[in-house]
Design a protein around this motif. Structure first.
Motif, short mmCIF file in Angstrom:
data_model
loop_
_atom_site.label_atom_id
_atom_site.label_comp_id
_atom_site.label_asym_id
_atom_site.label_seq_id
_atom_site.Cartn_x
_atom_site.Cartn_y
_atom_site.Cartn_z
N TYR A 177 10.84 -0.87 17.66
CA TYR A 177 9.59 -1.38 17.10
C TYR A 177 9.54 -1.21 15.58
CZ TYR A 177 8.13 3.58 17.02
OH TYR A 177 8.07 4.93 16.81
N ILE A 178 8.74 -2.05 14.98
CA ILE A 178 8.31 -1.87 13.58
C ILE A 178 6.79 -2.00 13.62
CG2 ILE A 178 8.37 -2.76 11.23
CD1 ILE A 178 11.14 -3.85 11.76
N ARG A 179 6.09 -0.92 13.30
CA ARG A 179 4.63 -0.90 13.42
C ARG A 179 3.98 -0.82 12.04
NH1 ARG A 179 2.63 4.54 13.26
NH2 ARG A 179 4.30 6.08 13.33
N ASN A 180 2.67 -1.04 12.03
CA ASN A 180 1.89 -0.94 10.79
C ASN A 180 2.47 -1.83 9.69
OD1 ASN A 180 0.62 1.03 12.30
ND2 ASN A 180 1.65 2.72 11.26
N VAL A 181 2.77 -3.07 10.06
CA VAL A 181 3.31 -4.04 9.12
C VAL A 181 2.22 -4.44 8.13
CG1 VAL A 181 4.13 -6.42 8.93
CG2 VAL A 181 5.09 -4.91 10.69
N GLN A 182 2.48 -4.26 6.84
CA GLN A 182 1.50 -4.57 5.80
C GLN A 182 2.17 -5.21 4.60
OE1 GLN A 182 0.03 -0.28 6.06
NE2 GLN A 182 -1.88 -1.32 5.56
N ILE A 183 1.36 -5.89 3.80
CA ILE A 183 1.83 -6.44 2.53
C ILE A 183 0.91 -5.94 1.41
CG2 ILE A 183 2.93 -8.47 3.54
CD1 ILE A 183 -0.41 -8.86 1.76
N VAL A 184 1.37 -6.05 0.16
CA VAL A 184 0.55 -5.73 -1.01
C VAL A 184 0.16 -7.05 -1.66
CG1 VAL A 184 0.44 -4.54 -3.23
CG2 VAL A 184 1.76 -3.54 -1.33
N ASP A 185 -1.13 -7.27 -1.84
CA ASP A 185 -1.58 -8.54 -2.41
C ASP A 185 -1.75 -8.45 -3.93
OD1 ASP A 185 -4.01 -7.25 -2.93
OD2 ASP A 185 -5.05 -8.16 -1.23
N GLY A 186 -2.28 -9.51 -4.53
CA GLY A 186 -2.39 -9.59 -5.98
C GLY A 186 -3.36 -8.60 -6.59
N SER A 187 -4.22 -7.98 -5.76
CA SER A 187 -5.15 -6.97 -6.29
C SER A 187 -4.60 -5.56 -6.08
CB SER A 187 -6.51 -7.12 -5.59
OG SER A 187 -6.41 -6.84 -4.20
N ASN A 188 -3.29 -5.46 -5.77
CA ASN A 188 -2.62 -4.17 -5.53
C ASN A 188 -3.24 -3.44 -4.34
OD1 ASN A 188 -0.55 -2.34 -6.19
ND2 ASN A 188 -1.98 -1.01 -7.26
N THR A 189 -3.53 -4.20 -3.30
CA THR A 189 -4.16 -3.66 -2.10
C THR A 189 -3.25 -3.88 -0.89
OG1 THR A 189 -6.37 -4.10 -2.97
CG2 THR A 189 -6.17 -3.76 -0.59
N LEU A 190 -3.06 -2.83 -0.11
CA LEU A 190 -2.34 -2.95 1.15
C LEU A 190 -3.24 -3.62 2.18
CD1 LEU A 190 -0.63 0.53 1.59
CD2 LEU A 190 0.55 -1.66 1.82
N ARG A 191 -2.70 -4.62 2.87
CA ARG A 191 -3.47 -5.25 3.92
C ARG A 191 -2.54 -5.82 4.99
NH1 ARG A 191 -3.26 -10.73 3.56
NH2 ARG A 191 -2.81 -11.68 1.51
N VAL A 192 -3.08 -6.05 6.16
CA VAL A 192 -2.33 -6.65 7.25
C VAL A 192 -2.12 -8.13 6.91
CG1 VAL A 192 -2.35 -7.25 9.70
CG2 VAL A 192 -3.27 -5.05 8.92
N PRO A 193 -0.90 -8.64 7.03
CA PRO A 193 -0.69 -10.06 6.72
C PRO A 193 -1.50 -10.94 7.65
CG PRO A 193 1.26 -9.11 7.77
CD PRO A 193 0.34 -7.97 7.45
N LYS A 194 -1.96 -12.06 7.13
CA LYS A 194 -2.79 -12.97 7.92
C LYS A 194 -2.03 -13.46 9.14
CE LYS A 194 -5.51 -17.22 7.57
NZ LYS A 194 -5.93 -18.35 6.67
N ASP A 195 -0.80 -13.86 8.95
CA ASP A 195 0.04 -14.33 10.05
C ASP A 195 1.47 -13.88 9.83
OD1 ASP A 195 -1.82 -16.16 11.58
OD2 ASP A 195 -1.92 -17.12 9.60
N ILE A 196 2.15 -13.51 10.91
CA ILE A 196 3.59 -13.29 10.86
C ILE A 196 4.23 -14.14 11.95
CG2 ILE A 196 3.50 -10.99 9.81
CD1 ILE A 196 3.95 -9.79 12.57
N TYR A 197 5.37 -14.71 11.62
CA TYR A 197 6.01 -15.67 12.50
C TYR A 197 7.38 -15.17 12.95
CZ TYR A 197 2.49 -18.57 10.21
OH TYR A 197 1.31 -19.06 9.72
#
Length: 409
Positions: A354-374
């Motif tokens: 598994y790979i859990r807690n998948v997140q990205i850093v957006d333009g405001s330097n904020t960690l968030r869950v990606p809207k969609d992953i494919y």
């Protein structure tokens, strides 16, 4: 008389052949020594690890990163100007995972003093295992990122060699984070590998791809054993000339004195038993522009200077998470090299990787869950991937597979 002349000519030819072999052998020895001298910097202390590695404690300012032409006058950044803020899953208690600290085997024999970094010593036999001296520490095929579009030219996708089971997201990104399950996949032959990692990508796949990669791998040809090892990789030209594994070329600047890139990591998960994972975070410093790497919530490892890249000097356009194996298809049959745990995604927790807690850093330097992953699966009967979401794991990926099996001949 004729026999003597023939013997004389044969002797001359034999001497010329032996001289040529000696010349090339001597030339190889010289080149190997040059590589060793370039890679193995003077150290203040050396530690013999139980797994056979030698860890050299090299002064931070003397590390090989500064051999890079763009870093001659670089001032070391000892910490990032900013950390991303936002949801931090690692502070949450997840009862299904062991919360032990991930360690490296060499720690049992000593530590590197402050002001130094631990560098896995390169040995002569390491270089000689490579396909050529100049290819040591580098990926040998261009098509090693999972292409996510059907419009990619067929000759750029070498699925017979590199098999992926990944999930990806596209957009404008300034970092990524995930917690990756640790396993010890079986490798069929030494020049195949199995890995699990995060890819941070920018540019086109064919010629100017910029990539930062972090995860774990088993790669006997590179390391000389089948241990599970922490690794990094980078390139700015689609793996053609730039970049390397770990610290085997100039570029990545390490500041941490506890973590050896390329070093063995433990403990490792067991099938239907204890599960272990490692949290990996890579993000772009909004002020300095460098790409930082962190393990867990505390261990800053170092950074890739922005000057190494073209597209990633700005932002990433794609993030990928998942597994990859090399399939050399010996005898025309698919490799038995495993991905992840060696079990398919549908087997679930404790069996699949598994790979859990998948997140990205957006333009405001904020960690968030990606809207969609494919999901992208190249050989679904050999390795596969599933995606999902829940409260404990956030966005997650299950993936892996055994390679050759009755449905994957």
């Amino acid at each position: 008389m004729m026999a003597v002349n023939m013997f004389s000519r044969f002797a001359v030819v034999l001497i010329l052949v032996m001289t040529a072999h000696l010349f090339y052998a001597t030339g190889d020895v010289v080149e190997v020594m040059k590589q060793l001298n370039r890679l193995n910097k003077p150290s203040v202390k050396s530690i013999k690890s139980p797994d056979g590695d030698i860890i050299d404690c090299v002064p931070i300012s003397k590390q090989s990163a500064f051999d890079h032409p763009s870093l001659k006058n670089h001032k070391i950044q000892m910490k990032p100007s900013f950390h991303p803020h936002g949801l931090n899953y690692e502070s949450m208690q997840v009862s299904s995972q062991k919360q032990e600290t991930i360690t490296q085997l060499w720690h049992s024999k000593g530590n590197c003093p402050k002001g130094t970094i631990p560098v896995r010593r390169t040995k002569k036999e390491d270089i000689l295992r490579a396909s050529s001296i100049n290819k040591y520490g580098k990926k040998t095929n261009q098509s090693i990122v999972a292409h996510t579009s059907s419009t990619v030219e067929p000759d750029l996708v070498d699925q017979s060699v590199h098999a992926h089971a990944i999930a990806y997201t596209q957009g404008e990104f300034y970092g990524a984070k995930a917690t990756i399950n640790l396993w010890h996949p079986q490798i069929q032959q030494p020049n195949e590998f199995s890995l699990s990692q995060i890819w941070i990508l920018g540019g086109s796949f064919d010629s100017d791809l910029n990539s930062i990669e972090v995860g774990w791998q088993v790669f006997p040809n590179l390391y000389g054993d089948s241990n599970t090892r922490l690794f990094i990789y980078w390139t700015r030209d689609a793996y053609q000339a730039t970049g390397c594994y770990n610290l085997q070329c100039s570029g990545f600047i390490q500041i941490n004195n506890e973590v050896a890139l390329g070093g063995s990591i433990s403990p490792i998960s067991k099938y239907q038993d204890s599960q272990y994972d490692i949290s990996i975070h890579v993000w772009k410093d909004p002020k300095q522009g460098n790409w930082w790497m962190q393990i867990g919530n505390e261990k800053l490892i170092g950074y890739w200077p922005a000057s190494l890249f073209s597209h990633l000097s700005d932002s990433a356009t794609m993030i990928q998470w998942g597994g990859e194996v090399i399939n050399l298809a010996s005898g025309g049959r698919h490799t038995t090299t495993q991905m992840g745990s060696g079990h398919f995604a549908e087997e679930g927790f404790g069996k699949a990787s598994y790979i859990r807690n998948v997140q990205i850093v957006d333009g405001s330097n904020t960690l968030r869950v990606p809207k969609d992953i494919y999901p992208v699966i190249q050989e679904p009967n050999c390795y596969n991937v599933q995606t999902g979401k829940n409260d404990a794991w956030g966005s997650y990926i299950l993936y892996g597979g055994p390679g050759r099996n009755p449905n994957c001949p």
